[in-house]
Write a protein that holds these residues in place. Structure first.
Motif, PDB file in Angstrom:
ATOM      1  N   TYR A  26       0.852  -1.195   0.000  1.00 50.77           N
ATOM      2  CA  TYR A  26       0.000   0.000   0.000  1.00 50.77           C
ATOM      3  C   TYR A  26       0.878   1.231   0.000  1.00 50.77           C
ATOM      4  O   TYR A  26       1.746   1.397   0.860  1.00 50.77           O
ATOM      5  N   LEU A  27       0.706   2.092  -1.005  1.00 51.73           N
ATOM      6  CA  LEU A  27       1.480   3.327  -1.150  1.00 51.73           C
ATOM      7  C   LEU A  27       2.990   3.082  -1.081  1.00 51.73           C
ATOM      8  O   LEU A  27       3.738   3.850  -0.479  1.00 51.73           O
ATOM      9  N   GLY A  28       3.417   1.977  -1.703  1.00 50.83           N
ATOM     10  CA  GLY A  28       4.839   1.704  -1.818  1.00 50.83           C
ATOM     11  C   GLY A  28       5.467   0.975  -0.653  1.00 50.83           C
ATOM     12  O   GLY A  28       6.663   0.681  -0.685  1.00 50.83           O
ATOM     13  N   ARG A  29       4.680   0.668   0.371  1.00 49.17           N
ATOM     14  CA  ARG A  29       5.217  -0.036   1.535  1.00 49.17           C
ATOM     15  C   ARG A  29       4.429  -1.317   1.785  1.00 49.17           C
ATOM     16  O   ARG A  29       3.261  -1.415   1.432  1.00 49.17           O
ATOM     17  N   VAL A  30       5.098  -2.279   2.404  1.00 50.16           N
ATOM     18  CA  VAL A  30       4.458  -3.552   2.723  1.00 50.16           C
ATOM     19  C   VAL A  30       3.973  -3.505   4.170  1.00 50.16           C
ATOM     20  O   VAL A  30       4.722  -3.177   5.084  1.00 50.16           O
ATOM     21  N   TYR A  31       2.688  -3.813   4.359  1.00 51.35           N
ATOM     22  CA  TYR A  31       2.098  -3.798   5.701  1.00 51.35           C
ATOM     23  C   TYR A  31       1.554  -5.178   6.053  1.00 51.35           C
ATOM     24  O   TYR A  31       1.026  -5.899   5.195  1.00 51.35           O
TER      25      TYR A  31
END
Length: 227
Positions: A79-84
């Protein structure tokens, strides 16, 4: 070696351009009335470049946890370039929430594709569409309508009626990459083809243009994963 391609004609176009889509389809964009022989001549002159593009394996970084058939605690989503991380929680209202991690109701764990797609679509409308208005204002241009759509092979598109479409999967990319796709499509309302003037418009509006293009080239395929 045979090189297959599709010709798409438009009365708005003045020049012939060739693109290689992310599904490796070769598309020739040509003005109405240009002879097919001229199109074939241009394609033949670009054969080496086209085969290099077609044989260039897309690079992407897979998510830390391989997706399964049902969501489980500890899986990850981009999400938005980051992994959550994904966490299954008790939620009487059945809504997905984001709080430094994706909180998904236990009751919806078996609906992995639909749950995340709905959430991504909502976030895309919430975050991408206002950026379209902002960049259009900065460019001093207007458009008819901007929509979030479902397209497997294009991040964005601009129609002859000045309507803009953006792939909901873009919401997985960092904002600088999203901004690049937005400005790229808006710039087509000023200059239809990928001319030096077109790229000057994009780069002037978006200094991070090259960084965004590299990110999308290297990570684009990861945006297409279910989670």
């Amino acid at each position: 070696m045979v090189l297959s391609y599709e010709i798409r004609r438009s009365s708005r176009r003045k020049n012939i351009t060739i693109t290689v889509e992310r599904d490796r389809a070769v598309v020739v964009h040509a003005p109405v009335g240009v002879p097919e022989a001229k199109v074939r001549q241009l394609v033949d002159s670009k054969r080496q470049w086209l085969f290099e593009k077609l044989n260039d394996a897309q690079k992407y970084q897979p998510l830390p946890h391989a997706p399964g058939k049902e969501l489980v605690n500890g899986e990850s989503a981009l999400y938005l370039g980051r992994v959550y991380r994904i966490e299954l929680v008790d939620a009487p209202d059945g809504d997905v929430r984001f709080d430094g991690k994706l909180l998904i109701p236990h009751s919806r764990a078996s609906e992995r594709k639909r749950v995340l797609r709905e959430w991504y679509m909502a976030r895309a409308k919430e975050k991408i569409l206002p950026r379209v208005k902002l960049h259009a204002k900065n460019l001093g241009i207007s458009y008819e309508q901007a929509k979030i759509t479902d397209s497997r092979f294009r991040w964005g598109s601009c129609t002859p009626g000045n309507n803009l479409n953006f792939n909901w999967r873009l919401i997985k990319a960092p904002m600088f990459a999203i901004d690049y796709v937005i400005v790229h499509e808006l710039a087509h309302l000023i200059e239809a083809n990928h001319t030096p003037r077109f790229w000057n418009i994009v780069s002037a509006q978006l200094p991070a243009m090259e960084r965004a293009r590299v990110w999308l080239r290297e990570h684009g395929q990861s945006l297409e994963e279910d989670i």
